[in-house]
Structures are given as C-alpha cells and as structure tokens.
Design a protein around this motif. Sequence first.
Motif, PDB file in Angstrom:
ATOM      1  N   ARG A  48      48.475  10.509  30.913  1.00 48.94           N
ATOM      2  CA  ARG A  48      47.685   9.503  31.634  1.00 48.94           C
ATOM      3  C   ARG A  48      48.175   8.123  31.236  1.00 48.94           C
ATOM      4  NH1 ARG A  48      42.524   6.607  31.455  1.00 48.94           N
ATOM      5  NH2 ARG A  48      42.170   7.241  29.284  1.00 48.94           N
ATOM      6  N   LEU A  49      48.649   7.360  32.202  1.00 46.61           N
ATOM      7  CA  LEU A  49      49.124   5.998  31.948  1.00 46.61           C
ATOM      8  C   LEU A  49      47.927   5.066  31.810  1.00 46.61           C
ATOM      9  CD1 LEU A  49      51.431   3.865  31.826  1.00 46.61           C
ATOM     10  CD2 LEU A  49      51.219   3.701  34.320  1.00 46.61           C
ATOM     11  N   LEU A  50      47.918   4.254  30.765  1.00 44.59           N
ATOM     12  CA  LEU A  50      46.806   3.346  30.515  1.00 44.59           C
ATOM     13  C   LEU A  50      47.066   1.937  31.040  1.00 44.59           C
ATOM     14  CD1 LEU A  50      45.811   4.496  26.907  1.00 44.59           C
ATOM     15  CD2 LEU A  50      44.982   5.330  29.119  1.00 44.59           C
ATOM     16  N   ASN A  51      48.329   1.560  31.235  1.00 41.15           N
ATOM     17  CA  ASN A  51      48.653   0.273  31.867  1.00 41.15           C
ATOM     18  C   ASN A  51      48.476   0.376  33.373  1.00 41.15           C
ATOM     19  OD1 ASN A  51      50.582   0.888  29.508  1.00 41.15           O
ATOM     20  ND2 ASN A  51      50.639  -1.352  29.586  1.00 41.15           N
ATOM     21  N   ASP A  52      48.389  -0.771  34.021  1.00 40.17           N
ATOM     22  CA  ASP A  52      48.251  -0.813  35.476  1.00 40.17           C
ATOM     23  C   ASP A  52      49.617  -1.054  36.114  1.00 40.17           C
ATOM     24  OD1 ASP A  52      47.148  -0.870  38.006  1.00 40.17           O
ATOM     25  OD2 ASP A  52      46.642  -2.998  37.906  1.00 40.17           O
TER      26      ASP A  52
ATOM     27  N   LEU B  81      52.791   0.464  38.664  1.00 40.81           N
ATOM     28  CA  LEU B  81      52.994   1.362  39.794  1.00 40.81           C
ATOM     29  C   LEU B  81      53.671   2.637  39.299  1.00 40.81           C
ATOM     30  CD1 LEU B  81      54.272  -1.251  42.411  1.00 40.81           C
ATOM     31  CD2 LEU B  81      51.972  -0.270  42.227  1.00 40.81           C
ATOM     32  N   VAL B  82      53.217   3.774  39.797  1.00 38.83           N
ATOM     33  CA  VAL B  82      53.682   5.071  39.302  1.00 38.83           C
ATOM     34  C   VAL B  82      54.078   5.959  40.469  1.00 38.83           C
ATOM     35  CG1 VAL B  82      53.094   7.124  37.946  1.00 38.83           C
ATOM     36  CG2 VAL B  82      52.142   4.901  37.301  1.00 38.83           C
ATOM     37  N   GLU B  83      55.181   6.670  40.295  1.00 39.27           N
ATOM     38  CA  GLU B  83      55.602   7.712  41.219  1.00 39.27           C
ATOM     39  C   GLU B  83      55.570   9.036  40.457  1.00 39.27           C
ATOM     40  OE1 GLU B  83      59.510   6.454  42.095  1.00 39.27           O
ATOM     41  OE2 GLU B  83      58.902   4.633  43.141  1.00 39.27           O
ATOM     42  N   GLY B  84      55.534  10.150  41.168  1.00 34.86           N
ATOM     43  CA  GLY B  84      55.546  11.453  40.514  1.00 34.86           C
ATOM     44  C   GLY B  84      54.150  11.949  40.202  1.00 34.86           C
ATOM     45  N   ASP B  85      54.072  13.047  39.420  1.00 37.02           N
ATOM     46  CA  ASP B  85      52.777  13.641  39.116  1.00 37.02           C
ATOM     47  C   ASP B  85      52.411  13.428  37.655  1.00 37.02           C
ATOM     48  OD1 ASP B  85      54.108  15.586  37.536  1.00 37.02           O
ATOM     49  OD2 ASP B  85      54.421  16.850  39.295  1.00 37.02           O
TER      50      ASP B  85
ATOM     51  N   VAL C 141      57.064   8.720  36.986  1.00 39.26           N
ATOM     52  CA  VAL C 141      58.111   7.698  36.912  1.00 39.26           C
ATOM     53  C   VAL C 141      57.396   6.359  37.025  1.00 39.26           C
ATOM     54  CG1 VAL C 141      60.187   6.745  37.952  1.00 39.26           C
ATOM     55  CG2 VAL C 141      59.825   9.229  37.940  1.00 39.26           C
ATOM     56  N   ILE C 142      57.481   5.555  35.977  1.00 40.91           N
ATOM     57  CA  ILE C 142      56.704   4.326  35.863  1.00 40.91           C
ATOM     58  C   ILE C 142      57.621   3.133  36.123  1.00 40.91           C
ATOM     59  CG2 ILE C 142      55.295   2.913  34.302  1.00 40.91           C
ATOM     60  CD1 ILE C 142      54.771   5.578  32.738  1.00 40.91           C
ATOM     61  N   ARG C 143      57.183   2.244  37.013  1.00 44.77           N
ATOM     62  CA  ARG C 143      57.951   1.032  37.300  1.00 44.77           C
ATOM     63  C   ARG C 143      57.594  -0.043  36.280  1.00 44.77           C
ATOM     64  NH1 ARG C 143      58.027   0.106  43.856  1.00 44.77           N
ATOM     65  NH2 ARG C 143      58.579   2.243  44.466  1.00 44.77           N
TER      66      ARG C 143
END
Length: 452
Positions: free
Chosen positions: A245-249, A251-255, A260-262
């Motif tokens: 789970r990404l905690l930053n805001d 943009l994310v691709e993938g599951d 894959v985090i920009r």
Amino acid sequence: MPNTIPRIRIHSLKPALIAGVAQKLPVLIRVQAPDPLATEKKARKPYHLALVIDRSGSMSGPPLAEAVRCAKHIADQLEPTDIASLVVFDDRVQTLVPPRPVGDRQALHLALSRVHSGGSTNLHGGWQAGADGLLPAAGQAALARVILLSDGNANVGEITDPAGIAALCAQAAERGVSTSTYGLGSHFNEDLMVEMAKRGGGNHYYGDTAADLFEPFAAEFDFISALCARHVRLSLAAAPGVGIRLLNDYLVEGDAGFPVIRLPDIAFGAEAWALVELQIPVGLAGEGAGQLLQAAVTASTPEGEPLAFADATLTLPAMSPAAWETLLSDPLVLSRQSELAAGKLLEQARAAAEHGDWNVVERLLAEARQRFADQPWLIEVLESMAELARSRDTARFRKEALYSSRSMDSRTLSTHEAFYEDPATESASPSFLRRKKAQGKTEFGKPDDPEK
C-alpha cells in the motif's frame, strides 16, 4: 562519502519481522541521484520553456510587475541556445514571443516590458498556447515545460472545468511537455493549480503576495539547472501473499502486488522517496529470512539517455515479539511517517476550515504539535498554521494547508541524512532542498537582498 552513482536504498521500520504474527511493516524506498561533480560544465541539450503569465485585471499593479520580474530572472538564467516563449492571457490569449532561441534575451525583455493588465482569466487558453508551442520539438529538449502564473480561476475560455484542464496537462506530459504552476494571493483555485502540476509532471508553488513569488521561481530554475533524472518510475514486486500500500499521493499504475509508481524528477545530490506499507500474512512472518520486496527504477537523463539503477531488495529475519520490541526503529522511516501523517492532518484541518469549524482546526493543530514534538520542521509548520487559524482567514488557511501537506508528501530531499541537522547548511543549500515553514512566504531572502 559522496554518492557517485544512482542508487536505490530500502529502509524498513525495524530490521526484522515479528514471528508468527500478521503485520503491517512501513518501508521507505529512496531513489537517489549522484552528487554533482565539481568539474567543468558540460554541454547539454537546450531547455524549452514557455512562460505563461496571467495579466487579468486582478493582476494589475505590483502582482503583474513582480510576475514580470520573475520571468526576467528566468530568462536571464537561460543559455542563448535555450528555447523560450512568452504567452500572456486575460479573456484573450496572446503569444508575445513565439518559441525561439533566447539569444541575447532582448526580445524577451522587450516583450515583458510591454505586458499590461486586462480582463478575465482564460487560464486553459493561456496554458494551451504555451504547451502547443513546445510540443512539436519537445523530443529535442533536455526539458520542455510550461511555467504558468495566475492569481485567479479558470472563469472564461473553451475549458473551465478543473478536471478537464488537469487531464490535458497529463496528456501533454505524456508527449514530453510538463507543467509547473504558480498561484498568487488568496483568490486562485489552489486545487486546480496543484492538480495541473501533479498530473503535468511539474512543480506547484504559491505566494501570499507578489514579493513572495521570487523565491519559488528561483527554486524552480535551480532545480531545472541541476536536473539529473526524468521520467522516474519505481517498480515494486512483493513476495507472494504480501500486499503493498503506497502512503504517498503519487500516481500509480499496476496492481497492489506489482505497482509502478511515478516519482518526481530528481536533481543531482537529491532523492525522490516513497513510503509503503507491506501487509505480511502470518505464514510468511513465521518463515522469515525471505525476500519481501524488490525495487527497480527506470529513468532517463535530460539528454534522453537511459539512467541505470541497480535493483534493491529487502530481506528480513523473523524474531520473537519480545526480541522484536528491543530493536530500534529507523529514524528516517519515523521521520517520513511523521511527515505523511502531519500532511493528512492538515488535509483534515483544511476541510474543517472550509466549514468554518475553527475550534476543530485549533484542536487538530494542538494535538499535532504534541504528536510531532520531536520533529522540529513539522512543529514550525504547525505553529505557522496555528497563527493562520487564529486570523480566521479561510482562503489563506486553505492554500497554506494544501501546499504544506503536498510538501510533506512529495518534497525533494538531500541524499545525505545529516543534511537537515544543521540549519546553516540547509539555508546555504540549493533552494529546491530547503524546507519552508510557510509555503506562501519568502523565508530565505532574495539573491539581491544583502540582508539575507
């Protein structure tokens, strides 16, 4: 020791799992550029910049004069071979200088001297004209960017919907033209300006007054001049059964298992970072010693060449709960956790201020000052926010809360952990690495201010 190569570093909150317990483990991923080399300046591909200035009636007087001064500052920093254009807009859009080599800068200076205030705010039209001028040759640039300044809302023009404008910024970014935004005063639409920059792959700044604009303009160009890595993509692969789970805001691709985090662009001597939470099932925690996470990064240099990062992995043993409790937590992970938590709290305070619930705002800020008492920068920010809350100025509070929370979420950091321990070091550092206690105020002074 100086950093000489790009690298990925992974820090977990503690260097072990709790055996036999399903758990959530905070993990910090740091994507670092090398330190700048003290060598002769190398030739680079040209920058392509479109300076887009709101000249609507509300910009009349000092705001427009300061916007023009900031634009001149950027023009004066460019190389003669860089490409620049100048677009101004009110209800009409005018391209005063089409994209062309800067040369001796006289054409830009002359055009800037003739900018005067006008009517309403066709923000989309101004941005679009700037982007359209850059798109045909974006592939030839080290960086192609629209630099947009406005003190108002998108109230006239073909598109006034914020989501529609931000979507166009995202499309332009995919084609090589990024967008940075500068909001001025208390009447601009901060949600629009922040989202344009976020979706457009640039930076977002604001100034309470016209005089507060110079510092972020200088930071923008300092960052562009030190640019090392663009189009940074962080790919994460977790062990089977482990969720991410990404905690930053960002943009994310993938599951959830292979996101894959920009990440933001990265300057020399700086890093982009992401904080994730690994959701670890009981079975894997019991085994321990296995690879939990693999991180890979793709990026390119401003010249368009691939930038190589070696993959990084996280492998942790499992320990009994009693032994795990004795382990020290990583201070960098704790610090990033605190910043993200403080940013979320400011978002709550902003929502309360919008409804006029100032008692709730003050309570949230007071609780935060207790919670983050060991984080000096956060305390400075929270005290500044408390002062704004006492003034009951909803418009200013909304803007400062949003821009401060965004800074806590995605700000550029120095690659050196000890950098922020010495205030003197920080104040003398590149402007894009400095932490400000109030995003809308000049804090470190202007280059031409001898008292600073």
